[in-house]
Design a protein around this motif. Structure first.
Motif, PDB file in Angstrom:
ATOM      1  N   GLN A 219       0.952  -1.040   0.042  1.00 48.13           N
ATOM      2  CA  GLN A 219      -0.250  -0.130   0.003  1.00 48.13           C
ATOM      3  C   GLN A 219       1.066   1.301   0.063  1.00 48.13           C
ATOM      4  O   GLN A 219       1.483   1.619   1.014  1.00 48.13           O
ATOM      5  CB  GLN A 219      -0.778  -0.021   1.421  1.00 48.13           C
ATOM      6  CG  GLN A 219      -2.160   0.802   1.188  1.00 48.13           C
ATOM      7  CD  GLN A 219      -2.936   0.540   2.303  1.00 48.13           C
ATOM      8  OE1 GLN A 219      -2.776  -0.219   3.279  1.00 48.13           O
ATOM      9  NE2 GLN A 219      -4.139   1.412   2.451  1.00 48.13           N
ATOM     10  N   GLN A 233      -4.725   1.365  -1.651  1.00 49.66           N
ATOM     11  CA  GLN A 233      -5.481   2.444  -1.600  1.00 49.66           C
ATOM     12  C   GLN A 233      -4.789   3.330  -0.437  1.00 49.66           C
ATOM     13  O   GLN A 233      -4.030   2.709   0.439  1.00 49.66           O
ATOM     14  CB  GLN A 233      -6.814   2.173  -0.935  1.00 49.66           C
ATOM     15  CG  GLN A 233      -7.731   1.556  -2.064  1.00 49.66           C
ATOM     16  CD  GLN A 233      -9.125   1.095  -1.584  1.00 49.66           C
ATOM     17  OE1 GLN A 233      -9.289   1.157  -0.290  1.00 49.66           O
ATOM     18  NE2 GLN A 233     -10.130   1.255  -2.626  1.00 49.66           N
ATOM     19  N   PHE A 239      -8.604   6.125  -3.194  1.00 49.85           N
ATOM     20  CA  PHE A 239      -7.659   5.800  -3.910  1.00 49.85           C
ATOM     21  C   PHE A 239      -6.506   7.209  -3.677  1.00 49.85           C
ATOM     22  O   PHE A 239      -6.962   8.114  -3.420  1.00 49.85           O
ATOM     23  CB  PHE A 239      -7.868   5.723  -5.572  1.00 49.85           C
ATOM     24  CG  PHE A 239      -8.963   4.446  -5.770  1.00 49.85           C
ATOM     25  CD1 PHE A 239      -8.145   3.198  -5.861  1.00 49.85           C
ATOM     26  CD2 PHE A 239     -10.251   4.665  -5.998  1.00 49.85           C
ATOM     27  CE1 PHE A 239      -9.108   1.934  -6.096  1.00 49.85           C
ATOM     28  CE2 PHE A 239     -11.050   3.526  -6.211  1.00 49.85           C
ATOM     29  CZ  PHE A 239     -10.492   2.291  -6.155  1.00 49.85           C
ATOM     30  N   THR A 260      -3.896   3.688  -8.973  1.00 50.17           N
ATOM     31  CA  THR A 260      -3.571   2.307  -8.270  1.00 50.17           C
ATOM     32  C   THR A 260      -3.207   1.318  -9.076  1.00 50.17           C
ATOM     33  O   THR A 260      -3.495   1.165 -10.214  1.00 50.17           O
ATOM     34  CB  THR A 260      -4.929   1.939  -7.352  1.00 50.17           C
ATOM     35  OG1 THR A 260      -4.444   1.068  -6.525  1.00 50.17           O
ATOM     36  CG2 THR A 260      -6.063   1.601  -8.425  1.00 50.17           C
TER      37      THR A 260
END
Length: 359
Positions: A219, A233, A239, A260
Motif C-alpha cells: 500500500q 489505496q 484511491f 492504483t
C-alpha cells in the motif's frame, strides 16, 4: 526547481512537471529538473474519525535525488522506516546511470568502447530502452546525447542551438550502433554516447517499489521527479489521486485521476522553449532529424504497468506528435495516455484513451 506540495484537502499548491527532454533526456543527479506537468494530489492521507483507530499510520519519506526530489508514502503494520535503504538504492543507481558523475558506469562507457557491467542496474534499463527504441521506430533513442550537448542541454551545457553541427552529429545517433547482453555493452562507432536519463527516473521508481514489496509493503505511492507509481489505496475506500496541469496555465489543474496498481509519468515542452526567427520550439530533440522541432503536443501523460515503460513512452510520444501517437496507442492497449495539445485556433484540446478515468 519546482517541488511538491502534497495537500490533504486535495488542492495542490506545489507541483512537479514535465521534463526538459531530448529524445531520451531528463536531467539526472546534479542537473536542474523542470517537471511542471504532473500535479500530485492527496499524497498525504488525513487520519480522521474512526479510521485513526483502525488504519495503520502512514509513513512518509522524502529527500533529494537525481537532481530533483523524491516522496514515498506507505502503510506498514510493523512501522518500519526504510529511508536508509532508499538512500542506498538511489546512490547505487547514480553510480551506474548518472552522467553527472564522471566515474559512473555510463560515463565510463561513453569515454570508452566497451563496458562490463558492475551493478544490476545498467542492463535492465538498456533492455527497456532497446524495446521502446524499436517499438517507436527510433523516436526514443538514448544515443541522442551528442546532439543534446551541442544544443547546450545535458550535464556539460557547452553548446548552443545556433551553433549545433547537426549533420555531422547525426552520424553518431542511432541505438543500432550499440549492442549489449546481460554482461557487457559495446559500441559500433567510437564516438557514440548514450544518455538514459529519459528513462532512469522511471526505473528508479520501479526499483524503490521492489524494495517496498520485498518487505511485504503493498500500500504505497512512490514518486521521483514527477514519475509516480502507486498500489492499493491511500485509505479505506480512497484511491491515490494524481493530477495533470493545464499547459497554458500551469498553475491550474486540468484534470484529476485516481491511480492504483499502475504508474504514471508526464513529459511536456511548454515551460522551456527556444525562439528562432519568430518560430517557437520546445526542447524536444528529434533523433531522426537532429532538430528541435515544433510539436502540436504540449503535454503527454502516459499510464503503464511500470514507471520505466511510461517514462520512455512519454518522451517518444512528444517526438512522434499527436496523430502518430494516437495511431500507436490503438495497437498498444497496455498503455493509456492523456494528451494535451492546441488546435489551429490555439485552444487547448484533450485526447484520452479509454482507460483514463478522470474525477
Amino acid at each position: 526547481m519546482n517541488r511538491l506540495l502534497l495537500n490533504p484537502d486535495d488542492t495542490p499548491n506545489r507541483f512537479v512537471g514535465p521534463p526538459l527532454k531530448g529524445a531520451s533526456l531528463v536531467p539526472f543527479r546534479g542537473g536542474p529538473t523542470n517537471r511542471l506537468g504532473v500535479l500530485l494530489l492527496s499524497f498525504l492521507f488525513l487520519l480522521t474519525g474512526m479510521k485513526m483507530a483502525t488504519e495503520t499510520p502512514l509513513i512518509s519519506l522524502e529527500g533529494e535525488a537525481q537532481g530533483t526530489t523524491y516522496h514515498i508514502k506507505y502503510r506498514d503494520e510493523r512501522q518500519r522506516n526504510v529511508k536508509a535503504e532508499v538512500e542506498s538504492v538511489l546512490t547505487d543507481i547514480d553510480k551506474c546511470l548518472s552522467l553527472y558523475q564522471p566515474d559512473s558506469e555510463i560515463s565510463q562507457f561513453n569515454r570508452g568502447e566497451t563496458h562490463r557491467f558492475r551493478s544490476a542496474h545498467f542492463y535492465p534499463v538498456l533492455k527497456k530502452a532497446a524495446e521502446v527504441f524499436r517499438a517507436s521506430e527510433g523516436a526514443f533513442d538514448p544515443t541522442v546525447l551528442p546532439l543534446v550537448e551541442a544544443y547546450g542541454f545535458g550535464a556539460k551545457k557547452v553548446g548552443s542551438p545556433e551553433n549545433a553541427n547537426v549533420d555531422s552529429l547525426l552520424q553518431l545517433v542511432g541505438f543500432q550502433y550499440v549492442t549489449f547482453d546481460a554482461v557487457l555493452i559495446r559500441k559500433a562507432k567510437s564516438n557514440v554516447r548514450i544518455d538514459l536519463n529519459g528513462i532512469a527516473q522511471g526505473y528508479t521508481v520501479d526499483v524503490l517499489v521492489e524494495l517496498l514489496e520485498s518487505k511485504g509493503i503493498n500500500q504505497y505511492m512512490v514518486e521521483v521527479g514527477g514519475e509516480i507509481r502507486a498500489k492499493g489505496q491511500k485509505g479505506e475506500g480512497q484511491f491515490w489521486t494524481v493530477g495533470v496541469a493545464n499547459p497554458l496555465r500551469p498553475e491550474q489543474l486540468q484534470a484529476k485521476m485516481p491511480l492504483t496498481n499502475r504508474a504514471m509519468t508526464t513529459a511536456g515542452n511548454y515551460r522551456n522553449r527556444y525562439v528562432s526567427n519568430g518560430q517557437v520550439f520546445g526542447h524536444i530533440i528529434n533523433p531522426k532529424t537532429g532538430l528541435m522541432e515544433q510539436s502540436d503536443l504540449l503535454s503527454v501523460t502516459v499510464f503503464a504497468a511500470d514507471a520505466m515503460t511510461a517514462d520512455a513512452y512519454d518522451t517518444a510520444f512528444m517526438v512522434m506528435g499527436l496523430e502518430k501517437t494516437k495511431r500507436f496507442l490503438e495497437t498498444h492497449p497496455e498503455l493509456d495516455a492523456y494528451l494535451l495539445y492546441t488546435d489551429s485556433e490555439g485552444k487547448l484540446q484533450v485526447f484520452a484513451t479509454n482507460g483514463v478515468k478522470t474525477l
